[in-house]
Scaffold this motif. Sequence first.
Motif, short mmCIF file in Angstrom:
data_model
loop_
_atom_site.label_atom_id
_atom_site.label_comp_id
_atom_site.label_asym_id
_atom_site.label_seq_id
_atom_site.Cartn_x
_atom_site.Cartn_y
_atom_site.Cartn_z
N TYR A 7 0.83 -1.21 0.00
CA TYR A 7 0.00 0.00 0.00
C TYR A 7 0.86 1.27 0.00
CZ TYR A 7 -3.43 3.44 1.58
OH TYR A 7 -4.23 4.55 1.69
N SER A 8 1.84 1.34 0.89
CA SER A 8 2.69 2.54 1.00
C SER A 8 3.51 2.76 -0.28
CB SER A 8 3.62 2.43 2.21
OG SER A 8 4.47 1.30 2.10
N THR A 9 3.98 1.69 -0.88
CA THR A 9 4.74 1.82 -2.13
C THR A 9 3.88 2.38 -3.24
OG1 THR A 9 6.16 -0.05 -1.51
CG2 THR A 9 6.11 0.58 -3.84
N ASN A 10 2.66 1.88 -3.35
CA ASN A 10 1.75 2.39 -4.37
C ASN A 10 1.37 3.85 -4.12
OD1 ASN A 10 0.72 0.42 -6.54
ND2 ASN A 10 0.74 -0.84 -4.71
N ILE A 11 1.21 4.21 -2.86
CA ILE A 11 0.89 5.60 -2.51
C ILE A 11 2.01 6.52 -2.97
CG2 ILE A 11 0.71 7.22 -0.59
CD1 ILE A 11 -1.88 5.92 -1.07
N LYS A 12 3.24 6.15 -2.72
CA LYS A 12 4.40 6.96 -3.13
C LYS A 12 4.43 7.12 -4.65
CE LYS A 12 7.27 5.61 0.82
NZ LYS A 12 8.46 4.85 1.27
N ASN A 13 4.18 6.02 -5.35
CA ASN A 13 4.18 6.07 -6.82
C ASN A 13 3.06 6.98 -7.34
OD1 ASN A 13 6.33 4.28 -6.94
ND2 ASN A 13 5.01 2.48 -7.10
N LEU A 15 1.67 9.52 -5.78
CA LEU A 15 1.98 10.92 -5.48
C LEU A 15 2.95 11.49 -6.52
CD1 LEU A 15 2.39 10.85 -1.59
CD2 LEU A 15 0.64 12.08 -2.90
N ILE A 16 3.90 10.68 -6.93
CA ILE A 16 4.86 11.13 -7.95
C ILE A 16 4.14 11.40 -9.26
CG2 ILE A 16 6.84 10.43 -9.35
CD1 ILE A 16 7.84 8.85 -6.90
N LYS A 17 3.23 10.49 -9.64
CA LYS A 17 2.49 10.66 -10.89
C LYS A 17 1.55 11.86 -10.82
CE LYS A 17 1.06 6.34 -11.13
NZ LYS A 17 0.36 5.12 -11.62
N LEU A 18 0.97 12.10 -9.64
CA LEU A 18 0.01 13.19 -9.48
C LEU A 18 0.66 14.54 -9.75
CD1 LEU A 18 -2.84 14.10 -8.62
CD2 LEU A 18 -1.97 14.21 -6.26
N LYS A 19 1.92 14.69 -9.35
CA LYS A 19 2.62 15.97 -9.54
C LYS A 19 2.81 16.33 -11.01
CE LYS A 19 5.22 15.66 -5.21
NZ LYS A 19 6.57 15.57 -4.59
N ARG A 20 2.71 15.36 -11.87
CA ARG A 20 2.93 15.59 -13.30
C ARG A 20 1.63 15.80 -14.07
NH1 ARG A 20 6.93 10.33 -14.00
NH2 ARG A 20 8.55 11.00 -12.53
N THR A 21 0.53 15.92 -13.37
CA THR A 21 -0.76 16.03 -14.05
C THR A 21 -1.43 17.37 -13.74
OG1 THR A 21 -2.02 15.08 -12.21
CG2 THR A 21 -1.04 13.54 -13.80
N PHE A 22 -2.45 17.68 -14.56
CA PHE A 22 -3.23 18.90 -14.34
C PHE A 22 -4.03 18.79 -13.05
CE2 PHE A 22 -7.33 21.15 -14.97
CZ PHE A 22 -6.83 22.44 -14.93
N ALA A 23 -4.33 17.55 -12.62
CA ALA A 23 -5.11 17.35 -11.40
C ALA A 23 -4.41 17.99 -10.20
CB ALA A 23 -5.31 15.86 -11.15
N PHE A 24 -3.08 17.97 -10.20
CA PHE A 24 -2.32 18.58 -9.10
C PHE A 24 -2.59 20.08 -9.02
CE2 PHE A 24 1.56 20.88 -7.83
CZ PHE A 24 1.70 20.42 -6.54
N TRP A 25 -2.54 20.74 -10.17
CA TRP A 25 -2.76 22.18 -10.22
C TRP A 25 -4.23 22.52 -10.00
CZ3 TRP A 25 1.33 24.90 -9.53
CH2 TRP A 25 2.56 24.41 -9.97
N LEU A 26 -5.12 21.61 -10.37
CA LEU A 26 -6.54 21.85 -10.17
C LEU A 26 -6.88 21.96 -8.68
CD1 LEU A 26 -9.35 22.09 -11.51
CD2 LEU A 26 -9.56 19.61 -11.26
N THR A 27 -6.20 21.18 -7.85
CA THR A 27 -6.45 21.26 -6.41
C THR A 27 -6.12 22.65 -5.87
OG1 THR A 27 -4.21 20.45 -5.87
CG2 THR A 27 -5.95 18.81 -6.10
N ILE A 28 -5.10 23.28 -6.41
CA ILE A 28 -4.69 24.61 -5.96
C ILE A 28 -5.60 25.69 -6.55
CG2 ILE A 28 -2.81 26.29 -5.92
CD1 ILE A 28 -0.86 23.94 -6.07
N ILE A 29 -5.82 25.59 -7.86
CA ILE A 29 -6.65 26.59 -8.54
C ILE A 29 -8.06 26.61 -7.96
CG2 ILE A 29 -7.70 27.23 -10.75
CD1 ILE A 29 -5.19 26.01 -12.10
N SER A 30 -8.64 25.42 -7.77
CA SER A 30 -10.00 25.33 -7.25
C SER A 30 -10.11 25.91 -5.84
CB SER A 30 -10.47 23.87 -7.24
OG SER A 30 -10.47 23.33 -8.54
N ALA A 31 -9.04 25.78 -5.07
CA ALA A 31 -9.06 26.24 -3.69
C ALA A 31 -9.00 27.76 -3.57
CB ALA A 31 -7.90 25.62 -2.92
N ILE A 32 -8.30 28.41 -4.47
CA ILE A 32 -8.08 29.86 -4.32
C ILE A 32 -9.02 30.72 -5.14
CG2 ILE A 32 -5.65 29.45 -3.81
CD1 ILE A 32 -4.98 30.54 -6.59
#
Length: 260
Positions: A7-13, A15-32
Motif C-alpha cells: 500500500y505505501s509503495t503504491n501511494i508513493k508512486n 503521489l509522484i504521478k500526481l505531480k505531473r498532471t493537471f489534477a495537481f494544479w486543479l487542487t490549488i486553482i479550485s481552492a483559491i
Amino acid sequence: MTTITYYSTNIKNELIKLKRTFAFWLTIISAIIIPLLFFIVYFIRYAKLIPADGVNPWDKFMTNQIQNSIPFLVPMFIVLITSLIIQVEHKSSGIKHLFALPIPKWSVYFSKLSIVIFSIIATYIYFYLAILFFGVLLGAFRPDLAFLDFQPDYFKYLEMLGTSLIASLGIVGIQFWLSFRFKNFIVPLAIGMTMVILGLIVAQAPESIYFPYSFNILSISLGENMPLTFGFSTVTVYSISCFLLTAILGYLDVRRLNIK
C-alpha cells in the motif's frame, strides 16, 4: 511484501504521478478561485462593505465563501478531479499495465482511491488557508474593513468544512468507481455533472437525505436541524456508509474485469 508495504509503495508512486498532471494544479486553482474573487470584490467595493462598529467582518466573509462553494462547486470539483486522476491511467493504458504487475489489485485500487481523497482534503485545507490569507491581506490594504481588529472563529469554520468533507465521501466513492469502470473520460464526467445538478434540484425535498449528491448542500442548509442517526449527523452516517459500500463494490467489480 506485507500489506502495508504494498500500500505505501503504491501511494508513493501515485503521489509522484500526481505531480505531473493537471489534477495537481486543479487542487490549488479550485481552492483559491473563490477567496480570490471575494478579495477582489471586497477590495474594489470596500466602502459599501465596511462593517458596523463592533461587528466581526470575518463572520460574513468566511460564511459567504463557504456557503457559495459547498453546494455546487465542491461536488463539481470532486467529479472533475476524480475523473482526471483516473483518466491519466486509462489514457496511457496504465491500468492494464498495473494490473499485469505481480502486485495485488486491491493495492492499486485503494491507493488510487486514497490519492483522490488526499487531493480533496488538500483542496479543503488550501481553501481554508486562502480565505484567511486574503482576509488578512484586506485588513492590511483596507483597514476600514477591520479584518485585523478581530479574530475569526477558526474552529467554527473548520467544523463546517470538515462536515462538508465527510458529506462528500459518498460522491467520491461513486465517482471513483465510475471513473475506474469506464475508460471513456466523458462517461463518468457526464454522469457526475448530471447527478450534481439533480442534487441541487432535489435538495429541498425530504427524500434528498438519501441522495449522495445532495449531502453537501444539506450539510450546510440544515445545520443544527440536521436529523441524527445513531447519535451522529444523518448526512455523515449516510455519506460514510455510501463511501464504504461503493468502494468495496467498486473494487469487486473492477477486480473481475478484463481490462484491455
